[in-house]
Motif scaffolding. Sequence first.
Motif, PDB file in Angstrom:
ATOM      1  N   ILE A 274      10.702 -23.547 -31.967  1.00  0.00           N
ATOM      2  CA  ILE A 274       9.846 -23.504 -30.253  1.00  0.00           C
ATOM      3  C   ILE A 274       9.045 -24.467 -29.844  1.00  0.00           C
ATOM      4  CG2 ILE A 274       9.640 -22.286 -28.016  1.00  0.00           C
ATOM      5  CD1 ILE A 274      10.838 -19.983 -29.380  1.00  0.00           C
ATOM      6  N   ASP A 275       7.533 -23.817 -30.963  1.00  0.00           N
ATOM      7  CA  ASP A 275       6.553 -25.323 -30.482  1.00  0.00           C
ATOM      8  C   ASP A 275       6.994 -26.602 -30.905  1.00  0.00           C
ATOM      9  OD1 ASP A 275       3.538 -25.245 -30.729  1.00  0.00           O
ATOM     10  OD2 ASP A 275       3.846 -25.921 -32.874  1.00  0.00           O
ATOM     11  N   ARG A 276       7.431 -26.813 -32.391  1.00  0.00           N
ATOM     12  CA  ARG A 276       7.844 -28.434 -31.955  1.00  0.00           C
ATOM     13  C   ARG A 276       8.465 -28.861 -30.973  1.00  0.00           C
ATOM     14  NH1 ARG A 276       8.489 -26.356 -37.489  1.00  0.00           N
ATOM     15  NH2 ARG A 276      11.027 -25.849 -36.980  1.00  0.00           N
ATOM     16  N   LEU A 277       9.697 -28.092 -30.710  1.00  0.00           N
ATOM     17  CA  LEU A 277      10.338 -28.625 -29.260  1.00  0.00           C
ATOM     18  C   LEU A 277       9.300 -29.018 -28.524  1.00  0.00           C
ATOM     19  CD1 LEU A 277      13.971 -27.420 -29.478  1.00  0.00           C
ATOM     20  CD2 LEU A 277      13.122 -29.216 -30.353  1.00  0.00           C
ATOM     21  N   TRP A 278       8.339 -28.459 -28.001  1.00  0.00           N
ATOM     22  CA  TRP A 278       7.773 -28.362 -26.338  1.00  0.00           C
ATOM     23  C   TRP A 278       6.737 -29.583 -27.007  1.00  0.00           C
ATOM     24  CZ3 TRP A 278       7.461 -27.163 -21.505  1.00  0.00           C
ATOM     25  CH2 TRP A 278       8.214 -26.017 -21.566  1.00  0.00           C
ATOM     26  N   VAL A 279       5.881 -29.503 -27.637  1.00  0.00           N
ATOM     27  CA  VAL A 279       5.272 -30.724 -28.287  1.00  0.00           C
ATOM     28  C   VAL A 279       5.736 -31.746 -28.448  1.00  0.00           C
ATOM     29  CG1 VAL A 279       3.572 -30.956 -30.404  1.00  0.00           C
ATOM     30  CG2 VAL A 279       3.604 -29.521 -30.044  1.00  0.00           C
ATOM     31  N   LYS A 280       7.784 -31.443 -29.246  1.00  0.00           N
ATOM     32  CA  LYS A 280       7.665 -32.818 -29.682  1.00  0.00           C
ATOM     33  C   LYS A 280       8.024 -33.868 -27.924  1.00  0.00           C
ATOM     34  CE  LYS A 280      11.933 -35.013 -31.418  1.00  0.00           C
ATOM     35  NZ  LYS A 280      13.740 -35.381 -31.705  1.00  0.00           N
ATOM     36  N   TYR A 281       8.471 -33.028 -27.395  1.00  0.00           N
ATOM     37  CA  TYR A 281       9.777 -33.740 -25.524  1.00  0.00           C
ATOM     38  C   TYR A 281       8.101 -33.941 -24.569  1.00  0.00           C
ATOM     39  CZ  TYR A 281      13.480 -33.896 -28.157  1.00  0.00           C
ATOM     40  OH  TYR A 281      15.010 -33.536 -29.010  1.00  0.00           O
ATOM     41  N   SER A 282       6.920 -33.209 -24.968  1.00  0.00           N
ATOM     42  CA  SER A 282       5.554 -33.263 -23.814  1.00  0.00           C
ATOM     43  C   SER A 282       4.566 -34.347 -24.367  1.00  0.00           C
ATOM     44  CB  SER A 282       5.605 -32.113 -23.970  1.00  0.00           C
ATOM     45  OG  SER A 282       4.795 -31.869 -24.948  1.00  0.00           O
ATOM     46  N   ASN A 283       5.222 -34.967 -25.697  1.00  0.00           N
ATOM     47  CA  ASN A 283       4.285 -35.996 -26.517  1.00  0.00           C
ATOM     48  C   ASN A 283       2.941 -34.819 -27.125  1.00  0.00           C
ATOM     49  OD1 ASN A 283       5.977 -38.128 -26.201  1.00  0.00           O
ATOM     50  ND2 ASN A 283       5.847 -38.555 -24.391  1.00  0.00           N
ATOM     51  N   GLY A 284       3.102 -34.337 -27.253  1.00  0.00           N
ATOM     52  CA  GLY A 284       1.587 -33.379 -27.158  1.00  0.00           C
ATOM     53  C   GLY A 284       0.965 -32.700 -26.385  1.00  0.00           C
ATOM     54  N   ARG A 285       1.485 -32.830 -25.259  1.00  0.00           N
ATOM     55  CA  ARG A 285       0.663 -32.031 -24.181  1.00  0.00           C
ATOM     56  C   ARG A 285       1.050 -30.613 -24.252  1.00  0.00           C
ATOM     57  NH1 ARG A 285      -2.052 -34.388 -20.534  1.00  0.00           N
ATOM     58  NH2 ARG A 285      -2.712 -33.589 -18.405  1.00  0.00           N
ATOM     59  N   PHE A 286       2.219 -29.938 -24.589  1.00  0.00           N
ATOM     60  CA  PHE A 286       2.365 -28.449 -24.185  1.00  0.00           C
ATOM     61  C   PHE A 286       2.940 -28.121 -25.441  1.00  0.00           C
ATOM     62  CE2 PHE A 286       4.589 -30.174 -20.076  1.00  0.00           C
ATOM     63  CZ  PHE A 286       3.080 -29.960 -19.487  1.00  0.00           C
ATOM     64  N   GLY A 287       3.312 -26.844 -25.647  1.00  0.00           N
ATOM     65  CA  GLY A 287       3.566 -26.014 -27.198  1.00  0.00           C
ATOM     66  C   GLY A 287       2.484 -25.531 -27.101  1.00  0.00           C
ATOM     67  N   PHE A 288       2.724 -23.706 -27.947  1.00  0.00           N
ATOM     68  CA  PHE A 288       1.841 -23.232 -28.700  1.00  0.00           C
ATOM     69  C   PHE A 288       0.897 -23.399 -29.358  1.00  0.00           C
ATOM     70  CE2 PHE A 288       6.076 -20.294 -29.156  1.00  0.00           C
ATOM     71  CZ  PHE A 288       6.062 -20.319 -27.142  1.00  0.00           C
ATOM     72  N   SER A 289       0.756 -24.207 -30.371  1.00  0.00           N
ATOM     73  CA  SER A 289       0.071 -25.239 -30.635  1.00  0.00           C
ATOM     74  C   SER A 289      -1.415 -25.506 -30.042  1.00  0.00           C
ATOM     75  CB  SER A 289       0.783 -25.968 -31.910  1.00  0.00           C
ATOM     76  OG  SER A 289       0.695 -27.035 -31.059  1.00  0.00           O
ATOM     77  N   VAL A 290      -0.549 -26.300 -29.288  1.00  0.00           N
ATOM     78  CA  VAL A 290      -1.533 -27.117 -28.115  1.00  0.00           C
ATOM     79  C   VAL A 290      -2.677 -26.122 -27.589  1.00  0.00           C
ATOM     80  CG1 VAL A 290      -1.884 -28.297 -25.993  1.00  0.00           C
ATOM     81  CG2 VAL A 290      -0.159 -28.868 -27.916  1.00  0.00           C
ATOM     82  N   GLN A 291      -1.702 -24.599 -26.530  1.00  0.00           N
ATOM     83  CA  GLN A 291      -2.623 -23.811 -26.637  1.00  0.00           C
ATOM     84  C   GLN A 291      -3.223 -23.499 -27.263  1.00  0.00           C
ATOM     85  OE1 GLN A 291       0.507 -21.293 -24.698  1.00  0.00           O
ATOM     86  NE2 GLN A 291       0.902 -22.594 -23.360  1.00  0.00           N
ATOM     87  N   LYS A 292      -3.343 -23.038 -28.411  1.00  0.00           N
ATOM     88  CA  LYS A 292      -3.840 -22.396 -29.475  1.00  0.00           C
ATOM     89  C   LYS A 292      -5.121 -22.684 -29.911  1.00  0.00           C
ATOM     90  CE  LYS A 292      -3.118 -22.814 -33.826  1.00  0.00           C
ATOM     91  NZ  LYS A 292      -2.857 -22.916 -35.191  1.00  0.00           N
ATOM     92  N   GLN A 293      -5.545 -24.624 -30.444  1.00  0.00           N
ATOM     93  CA  GLN A 293      -5.736 -25.031 -30.365  1.00  0.00           C
ATOM     94  C   GLN A 293      -7.087 -25.057 -28.850  1.00  0.00           C
ATOM     95  OE1 GLN A 293      -4.834 -29.398 -30.960  1.00  0.00           O
ATOM     96  NE2 GLN A 293      -3.489 -28.465 -32.535  1.00  0.00           N
ATOM     97  N   ILE A 294      -6.716 -25.160 -28.017  1.00  0.00           N
ATOM     98  CA  ILE A 294      -7.200 -24.786 -26.749  1.00  0.00           C
ATOM     99  C   ILE A 294      -8.267 -23.337 -26.892  1.00  0.00           C
ATOM    100  CG2 ILE A 294      -7.648 -24.647 -24.146  1.00  0.00           C
ATOM    101  CD1 ILE A 294      -5.146 -26.275 -23.722  1.00  0.00           C
ATOM    102  N   TYR A 295      -7.514 -22.281 -27.451  1.00  0.00           N
ATOM    103  CA  TYR A 295      -7.829 -21.024 -26.739  1.00  0.00           C
ATOM    104  C   TYR A 295      -9.321 -21.049 -27.926  1.00  0.00           C
ATOM    105  CZ  TYR A 295      -7.364 -15.935 -27.261  1.00  0.00           C
ATOM    106  OH  TYR A 295      -7.660 -14.258 -27.278  1.00  0.00           O
ATOM    107  N   GLN A 296      -8.995 -21.749 -29.170  1.00  0.00           N
ATOM    108  CA  GLN A 296      -9.801 -21.803 -30.158  1.00  0.00           C
ATOM    109  C   GLN A 296     -10.964 -22.788 -30.129  1.00  0.00           C
ATOM    110  OE1 GLN A 296      -7.469 -22.201 -33.819  1.00  0.00           O
ATOM    111  NE2 GLN A 296      -7.033 -19.979 -33.737  1.00  0.00           N
TER     112      GLN A 296
END
Length: 366
Positions: A274-296
């Motif tokens: 799921i994360d790869r799909l969100w990151v791919k189609y938002s050009n790195g703007r959305f996704g769990f991994s993006v949220q994780k980085q911000i949270y940390q």
Amino acid sequence: MKFRFCWLIFTLIGLSLTSCSQPKSSQEIAETVNKSLVLIYYENQGGHGTGFIVPGKKGVCTVLTAGHVVKGYSLKLQTYQDKQGHTTDTIQTSPNFDLAVVTFKSAGENCPYPSVNFGDSNELKVGNKIYIYGFPVLQNEDLAPEFLEGSVSRINVVLTEGYGINYTAQVSVGISGAPVLDASGKVVAVHGQAKDKLPRGIPIQTYLANQSWENQPLAKADYTKLEQLLAAGKWKEADGETANKMLEVAGRKTLGLLRWEDVENFSCPDLRAIDRLWVKYSNGRFGFSVQKQIYQSLGGTKEYDKKVWVAYGEALGWKKGEEWLVYSQLTFSTNAPSGHLPAGPLGVRVLFWGSIFFYRAETCKA
């Protein structure tokens, strides 16, 4: 005499090894490789691709192909050597490259179909002759493999999805996943998707050096619809589909909520998919991994910290002033703050995107 005999043996061995890399006629190559070809077609719908037998585990036959050939489809296989149909046993796609491995059960311990011989894609040079052997789409004709000749036109540093070789050849739809062969008949690449009408492939060394993904667990859910929604920029619909799929994977679809233990034990392959799909189609703007980085980056850990959670909500645009936004107030476009999506319906989000979720994302390395 004994010395001469030994010398003769080693000479013959040397000649034998040398001859393995010598150029062969196109007819010799075709006759050898067609025994390893596999037609990959789709159940209950049109379309097909190509694969070929490679060394694999005992008790199954292992077919290497391009990842985009198998994603989102129910597959059927047919070996060209005997025109036998086979039911897929497993389907595994690489997380980083446009590659996939499909297996089907073997009648005995060893696969009865010969596997191809691998060459060294690192030895390829611009101008080298290559062959591609696969099943093109031909109207009103039976599916049969076509043997195409071409030459290497460019050697790239490995690009997105593993592509690293360009070549000239008159390829068509249906040949995706076919073996790309050198002048000695050894596989040096897997044919993939053309870009700007230029045929290209994934070097076989990329596959050989990254086979660990074949042993990884598979995602439990089918994310074809999610990918279609994301590709079309339908962010709200994609967000709803994400929540539905995660409830499905956790076995909580009927209740519509995830418990802490559901999040803590959530399937890593599904989380990554799921994360790869969100990151791919938002050009790195959305996704769990993006949220994780911000949270940390705000000091977030597995343990709930109200101050961090409030700052996180503000950073993602989920909280404005003193109020947490309701679901209808979220921004379903790329104008939203980084990490704004996926958000999930509000009732799910409170439990599902809590601080423990980021611990799970870290465990899964999403």
